[in-house]
Write an enzyme that holds these catalytic residues in place. Structure first.
Site, PDB file in Angstrom:
ATOM      1  N   CYS A 134     -10.071   2.709  -4.786  1.00  0.00           N
ATOM      2  CA  CYS A 134     -10.431   2.076  -3.473  1.00  0.00           C
ATOM      3  C   CYS A 134      -9.699   2.926  -2.279  1.00  0.00           C
ATOM      4  O   CYS A 134      -8.453   2.361  -2.438  1.00  0.00           O
ATOM      5  CB  CYS A 134     -10.463   1.100  -3.382  1.00  0.00           C
ATOM      6  SG  CYS A 134     -10.580   0.113  -1.707  1.00  0.00           S
ATOM      7  N   CYS A 137      -8.567   0.098   0.358  1.00  0.00           N
ATOM      8  CA  CYS A 137      -7.443  -0.711  -0.142  1.00  0.00           C
ATOM      9  C   CYS A 137      -6.037  -0.177  -0.690  1.00  0.00           C
ATOM     10  O   CYS A 137      -5.060  -0.770   0.125  1.00  0.00           O
ATOM     11  CB  CYS A 137      -8.126  -1.516  -1.688  1.00  0.00           C
ATOM     12  SG  CYS A 137      -9.683  -1.774  -1.862  1.00  0.00           S
ATOM     13  N   ASP A 138      -6.084   0.922  -0.783  1.00  0.00           N
ATOM     14  CA  ASP A 138      -4.843   1.895  -1.362  1.00  0.00           C
ATOM     15  C   ASP A 138      -4.229   2.816  -0.535  1.00  0.00           C
ATOM     16  O   ASP A 138      -3.303   3.095  -0.612  1.00  0.00           O
ATOM     17  CB  ASP A 138      -4.672   1.882  -2.898  1.00  0.00           C
ATOM     18  CG  ASP A 138      -5.469   0.570  -3.727  1.00  0.00           C
ATOM     19  OD1 ASP A 138      -4.727  -0.379  -3.267  1.00  0.00           O
ATOM     20  OD2 ASP A 138      -5.766   0.923  -4.656  1.00  0.00           O
TER      21      ASP A 138
END
Ligand code: NAP
Length: 314
Positions: A134, A137-138
């Protein structure tokens, strides 16, 4: 009878939320069960440029937040519970969750899909320690670090472009010598100075001491192996895997007709079981997008309403 739902929807991504909205608007007593958080895969997408109407380049999370708000406004009940078993034999179906049992007249499966893993040594060990599925997200964890994106489809190339916001350099590693992604997306990547390509190659192994520090790539044409090592001052690098998705349908194996793990439905989202419908990425279909997931959800809810009207007395 008030504790019996008209419809229980398993999964709270775009398909489930759309089904919930349509069912609740039709005055059905509606429950959405979600195992982790509302939103599904789209929450992991930074830009949703191809959902009609989202011209202000809505992000996945913002689009889902609006879908949730809208479903809530129409009175959808939402619960966090993981479904562990289904009993569909009787007219009133029983959905067993980890926290409670739910009785319902109809069921819509909208469990979606999850990222496919590479299945190479080190992948599980370094997930969250260098390996990610992701970018939204990261991505920010890899500020000024080198990042490798695995895959050649729309997801891989779009997310590679997004990761250039953070990473020092992004290298797309693809197993063939041409990308699968749409031409318009490819062009953007080829024009981006921060993106490089390694063709005909796959990861053989990921290694490190507690954090990802090295990987071996193998060229599928020549068999030649290349070692990628983290720079000493960096200490690590990122590997973002976007090699497709697998349906989240294990729970329904042996219960409902499937094809390659995807649930078979007709055009009305009906499965082979009366009162059981499926919508979104978990079903057999030709295009898995937010727009098709939400359309499926709407159709499934309208059909569930018809089923309940025809089969249950007031
Ligand atoms: P995808 O289209 O299935 O592409 C998967 C990519 O991963 C392919 O390039 C494939 O290589 C590669 N791959 C598969 N298994 C691999 C393995 N074990 N090791 C290395 N590489 C592997 O998946 P996706 O990009 O996630 O897209 C899924 C669907 O969502 C598609 O229908 C796509 O169009 C859609 N989508 C659309 C958008 C958009 O329209 N903006 C954005 C994201 C996704 P090969 O090419 O050699 O098979």
């Amino acid at each position: 009878m008030s504790n019996i739902y008209d419809v229980v929807i398993i999964g709270g991504g775009p398909a489930g939320l759309s089904a919930g909205l349509y069912a609740a608007r039709a005055n059905m007593k509606t429950l959405i069960l979600e195992k982790e958080r509302a939103g599904g895969q789209i929450v992991t997408t930074e830009e949703v440029a191809n959902y009609p109407g989202s011209i202000e380049h809505a992000t996945g999370p913002s689009l889902v937040a609006r879908m949730v708000e809208q479903a809530d406004e129409f009175g959808v009940e939402r619960k966090l519970d993981e479904v562990v078993e289904l009993n569909l034999e009787n007219k009133i179906k029983v959905i067993k969750g980890e926290k409670a049992d739910y009785h319902t007249k109809s069921v819509i499966i909208a469990t979606g899909a999850k990222p496919r893993l590479l299945g190479v040594p080190g992948e599980k060990e370094f997930t969250g320690k260098g390996v990610s599925y992701c970018a939204t997200c990261d991505g920010a964890f890899f500020e000024e670090l080198p990042v490798y994106v695995i895959g050649g489809g729309d997801s891989a190339v779009e997310e590679a472009i997004f990761l250039t916001k953070f990473a020092r350099k992004v290298t797309i590693v693809h197993r063939r010598d041409e990308l699968r992604a749409a031409k318009s997306i490819q062009e953007k990547a080829f024009k981006n100075d921060k993106i490089d390509f390694i063709w005909n190659s796959e990861i053989k192994e990921l290694r490190g001491e507690g954090i990802l520090e090295a990987m071996t790539l193998v060229n599928r044409e020549t068999g030649e192996e290349t070692e990628i090592l983290a720079d000493e001052e960096d200490g690590t690098f990122g590997v973002f895997v976007f090699v497709g998705y697998t349906p989240q349908t294990k729970l329904f194996e042996g219960i409902v007709d499937m094809e390659k793990g995807y649930i078979k439905t007709d055009d009305n989202m009906k499965t082979n079981i009366e009162g059981l419908f499926a919508a979104g990425d978990c079903r057999v279909k030709s295009l898995r997008q937010v727009v098709t997931a939400t359309a499926d959800g709407a159709i499934a809810a309208v059909q569930a309403e018809k089923y309940v009207d025809n089969n249950f007395e007031e």
